[in-house]
Design an enzyme around this catalytic site. Sequence first.
Site, PDB file in Angstrom:
ATOM      1  N   SER A 218       0.855  -1.186   0.000  1.00  0.00           N
ATOM      2  CA  SER A 218       0.000   0.000   0.000  1.00  0.00           C
ATOM      3  C   SER A 218       0.884   1.225   0.000  1.00  0.00           C
ATOM      4  CB  SER A 218      -0.894   0.011   1.248  1.00  0.00           C
ATOM      5  OG  SER A 218      -0.088   0.215   2.395  1.00  0.00           O
TER       6      SER A 218
ATOM      7  N   GLU B 199       0.010   6.661  -7.155  1.00  0.00           N
ATOM      8  CA  GLU B 199      -1.239   7.329  -6.802  1.00  0.00           C
ATOM      9  C   GLU B 199      -1.286   8.796  -7.216  1.00  0.00           C
ATOM     10  OE1 GLU B 199      -2.392   5.818  -2.612  1.00  0.00           O
ATOM     11  OE2 GLU B 199      -0.270   5.398  -2.828  1.00  0.00           O
TER      12      GLU B 199
END
Lengths: 761, 187, 289
Positions: free
Chosen positions: A512, A712
């Site tokens: 993550s 991201e």
Amino acid sequence: MTALDGTIGTSPNRVGGIDRVTGAQRYLADMSVTDALHAKLVTVPVARARVARIDGSAALALPGVRLVLTADDLPQPVPRFGPQNLDRPVLATGETKYHGDPVALVVADTREQAEAGVAAVHVDYKALPAVCTVAAALATGAPLVQDRSLRAKDPRRNTNVLNEHVVAWGDVEAAAAEPGLTIVERRYTFPMVTHFAIEPHAFMAAPDGDGVSVWSTIQHPNWLQKTIAGLTRLPLSKVRVYAPDPGGGFGGKQHAKYEPAVVFAALRLGRPVRLVLTLEETFQAVRRAACEARVRTGFTADGRIAFHDIEADYLIGAYTDIADRVVGKGSYPAAGPYNVPAVRIVARAILSHTVPSTAFRGFGNPQINWAVESTIDEGARVLGIDPVDVRLRNLARKGDRFIPFDTPCDGEWDQAVRKAAELIGWDTPCPPGRGRGIALGIKSGPTTGLSYSIVRLLADGSVVVYAGTSDMGQGARTVFAQIASHELGAPLDWITVVMGDTAIVPYDQQTSASRSTVLMGNAILAACRDIQAKLRSIAATQLGAADTDVTVAEGVVRLADGREFPIREVLAAGLGRLGGEITGLGEMRKEAEAGHPLSGAPAFFEFNCTAIEAEVDADTGDVTIDRHVTVSDVGKALNPLQVRMQDEGAAIMGLGHTLMEHYILDDEGRIRNLGAIDYRIPTSMDLPRELRSEAVENADGPGPYGSKGMSEGALLCVAPAVAAAVRDATGVAIRDLPLTPERVWRALQVGAAPGDAEGRR
Amino acid sequence: MPQTTLPIELTVNGTLRGIDVAPHHTLLEVLRDDLQLTGSKECCLVGECGACTILVNGRSVDSCLVLAVEADGADVLTVEGLASPDGRLAPIQAAFLDQGGVQCGFCTPGQLMSAHALLAGHPHPTRAEIEEGMAGNLCRCACYEQIFAAIDQAASGAAPAVTGASVRAEAGDAWAGAKTSAEGLDQ
Amino acid sequence: MRPFTYARPDTLADAVALLAERGAEARVLAGGTDLIIRLRDGSVRPEVVVDVKRVPELAPGIRARDGGMLVIGATTTMTEIAAHPLIRRDVAGLAEAAAVVGSVQIRNRATLAGNLCNASPAADTAPSLLVHGAVVVAHGLAGERRIGLDDFFVRSGLTTLAPGELVVAIEIPASGHGRIASAHQRRTRRRGHDLASVTLACGLDATGLTRIAYGSVGPRPILRLDTTGVLAAAASTDEARTPIFEAIFADATPSVRSMRAGAEYRLAMLRVLGRRALATAQARLAAGE
């Protein structure tokens, strides 16, 4: 002899790619084990209900149905789990908290029999009032989403506010009182959206000797292992998690959802049990938090940001999952990549009777960045200063502590801004009928981390890399193989990367926060260098040199006298007739920092600048993205093609929530657009006419060879950049997402509000 | 009482198969569950995502919206049938690898089948034809630009890109050849 | 999916007999792109599914009859319709509509008769067929009858087909006043395939008669005619056309509950699409396309 030294910085074909183009790749739903039974979830069709009784007798009378597992069949009190708070029951007990909250699991010989069983389960329930919006959740007398007993020590237990995160420096009120400021204050909303990985979530569990094996589409196998061990009171060594490569994750597959229920069913039946969710059930399992934000920002006449005063209410779901962390971490850098003297950020996590929101690419930042960047754009317009100039005037430069006590600015961010502006032609006239917009975004990288890797250099010079990362499409396996290839000299196709089995692969905290290239990459690098160090001794002995005269790097053993040997030659001789291997261990640890609100300063920032050129059909409200430029600071692109694909993927995903994606709830809190027909995501026909992804590379990241995480960033700025372009083209500001044709059309009907059209370029 | 099963015959990836299928089972279910051809994926089950795309009599269809019994007598091509029997990748498969048309890979089989069908009908498709022809296949990783490039590569009949499999194979060959000298050092 | 019996009649007589015998227990399967979704979600629960794709009279195909009539076999797919040279030349609005029904995969399966028999208010082929005066050829126990398409739709999911009746073909008659130039327009939430929140077609002929048909704004598609010649006349002003459009769209009753688009937006878009389709049809008529 070092033909593959150049592997870093090139784009070899994806490791594991061949299986993906032949259909041989086995995703979880493609796997089965002998004697596996099939499970289906039982839910009730309202957001919140009091469940009086669940009668499974009719279901159990059907052919093939083996078990109707309810909360009553679980240890009492019903075990609860969650990555932050232990608030999610294995199966709903007493009260369901959102539309889709499972009350039972039907297990049968076939999936069809399980489906028939679900239809035959009688659930005696009474619908209860539900709160599904921020306003409803905060209203006086609103029903509490979570029982007070779950939050006994929490002073907010009598409210639906789960937590409040405050970040502040400087004196906002004093700054606001300074004369001569232009103050802009606006409200923005960001809707609930869902991950829509093309692979729906799937789970399987089987008794395994005196333990249990669990298969899951999970991103964090080690975290799941810990969760299951805690719930079953088994030692970690008796819980084996298999995590085959997920078919897309985007954050939605980080944490346990229905694995615990499947495990209890499998242990009770003594048989393997599998549960493959439908896409609709997946929509009811994971989503992004909605957000309502108010931003008040003061600008000096020359465009300096004097203060930011930001309040954001994130509408999270019924159970915490990781949502409180999303709110805290996502709002922490809300003041943006700017040097701002006074900042106050108050972000609240508001519980509601909706699908538990969880991690989703961008992790809480896109919601608030939408509001803050749009406010800066508005400030620039009001002041009559170019939006790029305003940003460059305030932008942090490398080393600036733009967030006090946090990681300083760690990149040449102005390079990304200038590059994006140049690529969109910011200083050239915009074609008639079009508008341009630009936005910046940052996201904190991992604040803690622990990744171990084992690398085995086998006798023939081939390499096995063990990494607990999940390769869910980002290409971790390829980058890891590239690192090992670069360090140990083996060609890529002599390298195997083993992932996804907690019994074999050493611990990794999680996949993550765009961490894996940096954290696991460094662990692999360390393991390779451990091997190199061992080789150095072996080589010295073999070649009759002093240790100090030998260096091992990039696949080559070098002697002080200038002689060079490929690693494999020294290896073969050094291992001798018994062969064997050299094992390297690598560890990358980023410890928690006491007192830091995020438990630690980020290892790096993701920085992105996005520029958009768009046109609006005034009759219909259609927005066409003519040009979409995204520039991310990636440190060093270890695999430029994969970097571009992640960047473009984030950009297009951002176009989804900007232009079309949102959950539509009915009055009872049910998702009306449940499924692929009415939840729209971008297709190949919804792309920008021109999409340009570029990277800024200064090799200044903490990862191998100067890399940074980057998966991201390109999502953070899409909404504010598109809305700014729409405003530039039409004079109309829209502050609610998504910018559907209808919403844009409505805004055009109302026309430009006073002040909205000011400062148009 | 509904029928339990019906016998059908269909050609799957060039092999004639006779099987008994339940009338209410879709072709996707029969491919995956009865024939163990799991390359075709299950996602939306409403004909929106295209993950289950296969070719039936040369035309691309969502196999989740075809009853298996309807395919009685049909010629079916799935992703497993794209490569040649000796394992050589079809040009479109190689192009997907070379151009980066694959990320998580879950949508890839369906993308490949749509691309295959597109190229059969439009050997040199325009960008607009590609966008239109591939719109029934969602890619949430969103490597659409790379998928388009792969279709362009396959259409042009171009050799794999420089960084492609060929380079790796050559390197591997050189590596295999060099092994002898390593053994020599041992002796 | 709930089990059912599958029947695949080889003759029209068998198909009609089976449908008549089983009545509401039977559902017709053609392209399946709607039926199979509904079988899976349980919104239809037939005992028998009757696959009509092997009935010769329903076979796919587009044939020109003497006098210019086009006959489209019931199981002709959207792909075939969108690509067919005669349809593209003479029924352009239908070709355009067929080309936007779902994705390629859907269009390879979805049939024209299926699109009509579902009687979805949003059916994209309906408006163009209405402006071209299409006729549904149905076959039942009592034999064959022709139903003007405007008399075919009742409301969502319901047509005037009698129990046991099966659509065998759709006829597009040649206009008595020369060719009809048509154009189709729709609104969706994205550019990629989507259900229409407004779907509309306009047809013009050389006499100045304008036909406008529209769907997704009420329980069934609506056909309205402008016999004044004002819409068709190139010289007409927007002001002159407005009251006529208002009259044409007066019967639109979009749901206020829809999540796909608001009623106000749909009504506004009718007017936008009406003008756009008219302009395209005018250009096509003038160009002799």
